[in-house]
Design an enzyme around this catalytic site. Structure first.
Site, short mmCIF file in Angstrom:
data_model
loop_
_atom_site.label_atom_id
_atom_site.label_comp_id
_atom_site.label_asym_id
_atom_site.label_seq_id
_atom_site.Cartn_x
_atom_site.Cartn_y
_atom_site.Cartn_z
N HIS A 402 0.81 -1.23 0.00
CA HIS A 402 0.00 0.00 0.00
C HIS A 402 0.83 1.27 0.00
O HIS A 402 0.33 2.32 0.42
CB HIS A 402 -0.90 0.05 1.23
CG HIS A 402 -1.98 -0.98 1.26
ND1 HIS A 402 -3.26 -0.73 0.81
CD2 HIS A 402 -1.97 -2.26 1.68
CE1 HIS A 402 -3.99 -1.82 0.97
NE2 HIS A 402 -3.24 -2.77 1.49
N LYS A 593 -7.81 14.03 4.62
CA LYS A 593 -6.93 12.86 4.57
C LYS A 593 -5.93 13.04 5.69
O LYS A 593 -5.83 14.11 6.28
CB LYS A 593 -6.23 12.76 3.22
CG LYS A 593 -5.61 14.09 2.76
CD LYS A 593 -5.06 14.01 1.35
CE LYS A 593 -6.07 14.16 0.25
NZ LYS A 593 -6.39 12.94 -0.46
N ARG A 594 -5.16 12.00 6.00
CA ARG A 594 -4.13 12.15 7.01
C ARG A 594 -3.16 13.25 6.62
O ARG A 594 -2.94 13.50 5.43
CB ARG A 594 -3.37 10.83 7.20
CG ARG A 594 -4.16 9.81 8.00
CD ARG A 594 -4.47 10.29 9.41
NE ARG A 594 -3.27 10.40 10.22
CZ ARG A 594 -2.81 9.47 11.06
NH1 ARG A 594 -3.49 8.35 11.23
NH2 ARG A 594 -1.71 9.66 11.74
N LYS A 599 1.35 14.39 0.81
CA LYS A 599 -0.01 14.71 0.35
C LYS A 599 -0.17 16.21 0.06
O LYS A 599 -1.08 16.62 -0.62
CB LYS A 599 -1.04 14.27 1.40
CG LYS A 599 -1.11 12.74 1.58
CD LYS A 599 -2.09 12.36 2.69
CE LYS A 599 -2.09 10.89 3.04
NZ LYS A 599 -2.83 10.04 2.09
N THR A 703 -8.43 6.75 -1.67
CA THR A 703 -9.79 6.23 -1.79
C THR A 703 -10.79 7.34 -1.51
O THR A 703 -11.94 7.29 -1.98
CB THR A 703 -10.04 5.07 -0.80
OG1 THR A 703 -9.48 5.43 0.47
CG2 THR A 703 -9.41 3.78 -1.28
N LYS A 707 -14.51 8.46 -3.28
CA LYS A 707 -15.75 8.80 -2.55
C LYS A 707 -16.28 10.15 -3.02
O LYS A 707 -17.49 10.33 -3.19
CB LYS A 707 -15.48 8.82 -1.05
CG LYS A 707 -15.18 7.43 -0.48
CD LYS A 707 -14.56 7.47 0.91
CE LYS A 707 -13.88 6.13 1.22
NZ LYS A 707 -12.88 6.21 2.29
C1 NBG Z 1 -2.38 3.78 2.06
C2 NBG Z 1 -2.00 4.67 0.86
C3 NBG Z 1 -3.23 5.15 0.13
C4 NBG Z 1 -4.13 3.99 -0.21
C5 NBG Z 1 -4.44 3.18 1.04
C6 NBG Z 1 -5.27 1.97 0.74
C7 NBG Z 1 -0.85 3.05 3.84
C8 NBG Z 1 0.43 2.36 4.15
N1 NBG Z 1 -1.16 3.17 2.56
O1 NBG Z 1 -2.86 5.82 -1.04
O2 NBG Z 1 -1.22 5.74 1.30
O3 NBG Z 1 -5.32 4.44 -0.79
O4 NBG Z 1 -3.24 2.74 1.65
O5 NBG Z 1 -4.67 1.19 -0.23
O6 NBG Z 1 -1.54 3.47 4.72
#
Ligand code: NBG
Length: 858
Positions: A402, A593-594, A599, A703, A707
């Protein structure tokens, strides 16, 4: 509608409760071995009547007998708990039936191994799955209770950090809806992701005591606890057949207690299981200490054991490599493997056939220690020869990566692994030796390659690269969007994709339409229902049928009415929740988002400051500025200093702009604290513009981007992650693209990027940065802005300044497009109509076709 509320059951006698309304019976307790003869015990499991009266009776019974209070004395929490349990009753028969069929048909199961599940509130989803919403609303109203009030009482289980955990929750929802046998395995953290508050604009974390007021959705089974060993040493011995074997002699252990949660499919009669493990001290753990009379020490030992599932590590994309985290990881996978092998399979099951019954999906590297654990079970405990065990193991796992950030790939020092899991380290080393021998045979003389591919790294310290272990062990390795999977092959694991090209595949992420459209955007989903019928909720490609309606003025007007209503709903919520008074009728520009430098929340911030500065300096007439509200939602990892500085700066800029009369009615910055799934469900449907502005090549997928598109927001974004696929599908005219591409990023970096040169050469950027540097937003305090600005000017690892002008230009295109509201609505509707691909149902089908090869339950 008026209904007669029956007398509460506690006022009646037990005999008066009709037999067919007795609580459901668990068929396993009265199963084949049972000698029960009573028709109630041997008959089908009973679901409460699907009527307002039936519901009210069940609810009152739960309130009286389950919660132990009378309606007249019940608190809102009592009512919520009773309601939750009542709704769960409606799912119970399907749940027990699903697990019976699963066991009897010997169906191959997906064991989804994930350290995180960011579930969101359960009640709304359960009402949706049972189709009980109207009945419950009427029934509660008859009892003088508002459903909305009870829904607001639920504290969401925040057992995840961000996208990765929310993805796991979407996936198990889709698997249940697709009727695919799945057990989600994870950890029941006592404290989930921290509650974020702001003090003087700075993030302050508070513990998330989500269990404090009760947890009606879980079903603990302490009798099915699993022992998990740690520490000690290994020793070799000779068995009865004269074979030399190894055994692990651990030095301490804990118990894992399973807590089951229902995962209802949508209107399909299926309910899968999510099984989360909670750590408890074993007797053996503290008996010695008790015997020695040191009571305090014994209790301390207990606390030590229970710490394992105490708290979720609040990190996202940057693991910290702490010992407790490795303990958590081993704890939950050891419990899960044991649970599946010992409890889900028949006792005499031949483990050579394990791959016919299970595929364990490794959600990132967190559960990868499951690989040597399965080898240990097969070889040490079940006497399977190594080569056979390895064959079985390789078929039982698949790995999803991920991330692309090198610092986010987990690496465990061998010193730590050897201390905590000595046998597992030995097994990993043997796997590595065997693997490297194969590599040497394939590439004779290429020792550099062998060193690069080694699971055990020698530098900077001896450590196990968990992503490599997962790649070697897994039958498949996938990235989470096309671009990500490509970069994974080319940049992160190039030697491995060279060696095993067919092992690598892509599965683009998706989101569940149940929670993120049907539930979160009820009015819009009603409009969709009226327009194309109801089937789209489980067949999201059908949203394409909306496309012709984008050309109809009436439909566009209705779409706009829904959007306005959603904005008003958000306005009311934020007013009540945080005292934030969103202006009406603004373009709602959302970045949620975080908080992470890659980002680029700071790029968004520079756009805001620049717009504001242009008004102050007179360069732009405020009357010509599109009225916009910028809304942020973002938690920073508590130890991530720069992320926290950025939060502080956003809040400082917001506080200044929101009170400056010169920009009143034009610009507004909102940063509600504690962004979570619950807030997302209100915020996303209200947004007009979705900010997906990561540096190209850094966001694996995203994701949130999906949404927003599915709820009719347009995206401004870079060519990164799933943005690429969103843009391809919705079309360039309906997407605001900006910024460098990934190859351009590499190119710039290879020439030596000097951010201060960009600053010097771009007057717009310079005046925005200078305004921040002057202390304008920080009451003259220049020091407090220095960490962020110094980094941007002299480091800027994520090329924020390099993409600034391109971003500003794209924002100008946004303003121009928004000037024609009707044309904007058309684009927004096309975004919805063309985004059906991003259903997590589709993602699950891709996993099934490309990786799992499982079949729906009959
Ligand atoms: C996160 C990514 C996102 C991705 C999500 C779900 C981690 C390690 N990865 O871009 O930063 O959408 O995983 O796949 O949290």
């Amino acid at each position: 509608m008026t209904i007669a509320v029956p007398a509460e059951p506690f006022r009646t006698t037990l005999d008066a409760v009709p037999a067919d309304e007795r609580p459901s019976t668990d068929e396993h307790r009265y199963g084949p071995e049972s000698t029960a003869t009573h028709p109630l015990a041997t008959g089908p499991i009973v679901t409460p009547p699907h009527s307002v009266e039936g519901f009210v009776r069940e609810f009152l019974r739960e309130l009286n007998y389950g919660q132990g209070v009378a309606l007249a004395r019940a608190t809102v929490n009592d009512q919520y708990l009773a309601l939750a349990r009542t709704v769960a009753h409606y799912l119970a028969a399907r749940w027990l039936e699903t697990s019976r069929v699963q066991r009897e048909t010997k169906a191959k199961t997906v064991g989804y191994l994930s350290a995180e599940y960011l579930l969101g509130r359960q009640l709304g989803n359960a009402l949706l799955a049972t189709d009980l919403r109207d009945i419950v609303e009427d029934g509660l109203a008859a009892c003088g209770i508002s459903l909305a009030t009870l829904r607001a009482q639920e504290v969401e289980p925040g057992l995840g950090n961000g996208g990765l955990g929310r993805l796991a929750a979407c996936f198990i929802d889709s698997l249940a809806t697709l009727n695919i046998p799945c057990i989600g395995y994870g950890i029941r953290y006592e404290y989930g992701i921290f509650r974020q508050t702001f003090v003087d604009g700075r993030q302050v974390e508070q513990p998330d005591a989500w269990l404090a007021l009760g947890s009606p959705w879980e079903y603990p089974h302490p009798e099915n606890s699993v022992r998990v060993d740690f520490g000690g040493h290994t020793e070799t011995y000779t068995d009865e057949d004269g074979e030399t074997r190894t055994r692990w002699v651990p030095s301490w252990n804990v118990l894992g207690i399973p807590y089951n949660y229902m995962v209802p499919g949508y209107h399909n009669g299926r309910v899968n299981t999510l099984r989360l493990w909670s750590a408890q001290a074993t007797k053996a753990f503290d008996l010695d200490i008790f015997n020695s009379g040191d009571y305090a020490e014994a209790v301390r030992a207990q606390t030590f054991a229970e710490n394992i599932s105490k708290v979720l590590y609040p990190e996202d994309s940057t693991p910290q490599g702490r010992e407790l985290r490795l303990q958590q990881q081993y704890f939950f996978v050891a419990c899960s493997l044991r649970d599946f092998i010992d409890r889900e399979l028949p006792q005499d099951f031949d483990l050579h056939h394990l791959p016919e019954r299970i595929i364990f999906q490794l959600n990132d590297t967190h559960p990868v220690i499951a690989v040597p654990e399965l080898m240990r079970i097969l070889v040490d405990e079940r006497d399977m020869p190594w080569a056979e065990a390895w064959q079985v193991t390789q078929q039982c796992f698949a790995y999803t990566c991920h991330t692309l950030l090198p610092e986010a790939l987990e690496v465990w020092p061998t010193e730590l692994l050897g201390r905590l899991l000595p046998r597992h380290l030995e097994i990993i080393c043997r796997i590595n030796d065997d693997f490297l021998a194969d590599v040497r045979a394939a590439y004779p003389g290429d020792e550099m390659r062998v060193r690069r591919m080694s699971i055990v790294a020698d530098y900077p310290e001896r450590a196990v690269r968990m992503a490599y272990l997962a790649t070697v062990a897994g039958s498949k390795v996938n990235g989470v969007a096309e671009l990500h999977s490509q970069l994974l092959r080319d940049k992160v694991l190039p030697d491995f994709s060279d060696y095993w090209p067919e092992k690598f595949t892509n599965v683009t992420n998706g989101v569940t339409p149940r929670r993120f459209i049907r539930l979160a955007n009820w009015n819009f989903s009603q409009l969709i229902n009226e327009t194309i019928g109801v089937g789209w909720v489980t067949d999201l490609d059908r949203l394409a049928e909306l496309e012709p309606y984008a050309e109809e003025a009436d439909f566009r007007a209705r779409f706009r009415a829904v959007k306005s209503a959603n904005k008003e709903r958000l306005r009311q919520l934020l007013l009540a929740r945080d005292g934030i008074d969103l202006p009406a009728d603004h373009l709602l520009d959302a970045m949620v988002k975080r908080l992470h430098e890659y980002k680029r929340q700071s790029l968004k911030l520079l756009h805001i400051v620049s717009t504001y500065e242009q008004i102050l300096s007179g360069a732009v007439d405020p009357a010509h500025v599109t009225p916009r509200t910028f809304i942020f939602g973002a938690k920073a990892a508590p130890g991530y200093r720069m992320a926290k500085e950025i939060i502080h700066l956003i809040n400082a800029v917001g506080a200044t702009i929101n009170t400056d009369p010169r920009t009143q009615g034009r610009l507004y910055v909102a940063f509600p604290p504690n962004y979570n799934v619950t807030l997302a469900e209100k915020l996303i449907p209200a947004a007009d513009l979705s900010e997906q502005i990561s540096l190209a090549g850094k966001e694996a997928s995203g994701t949130g981007n999906m949404k927003f598109a599915l709820n009719g927001a347009l995206t401004i974004g870079t060519d990164d992650g799933a943005n690429v696929e969103i843009r391809e599908l919705v079309g360039d005219d309906n997407f605001f693209l900006f910024g460098m591409t990934e190859p351009e990023v590499v190119e710039l970096q290879s020439h030596g990027y000097v951010p201060s040169q960009v600053y010097e050469s771009n007057p717009l950027l310079k005046s925005a940065i200078d305004l921040i540097a002057s202390g304008h937003f920080t009451e003259g305090n220049r020091e407090s802005v220095a960490p962020v600005l110094d980094d941007l000017l002299y480091n800027d690892r994520f090329l924020t300044l390099a993409d600034f002008q391109s971003y500003i230009d794209a924002q100008a295109r946004v303003d121009a497009a928004y000037a024609d509201r009707d044309a904007w609505s058309r684009k927004a509707i096309l975004n919805v109509a063309r985004s059906g691909f991003f259903s997590s149902d589709r993602s699950m089908r891709d996993y099934i076709d490309r990786i799992w090869h499982t079949k729906p339950l009959k």
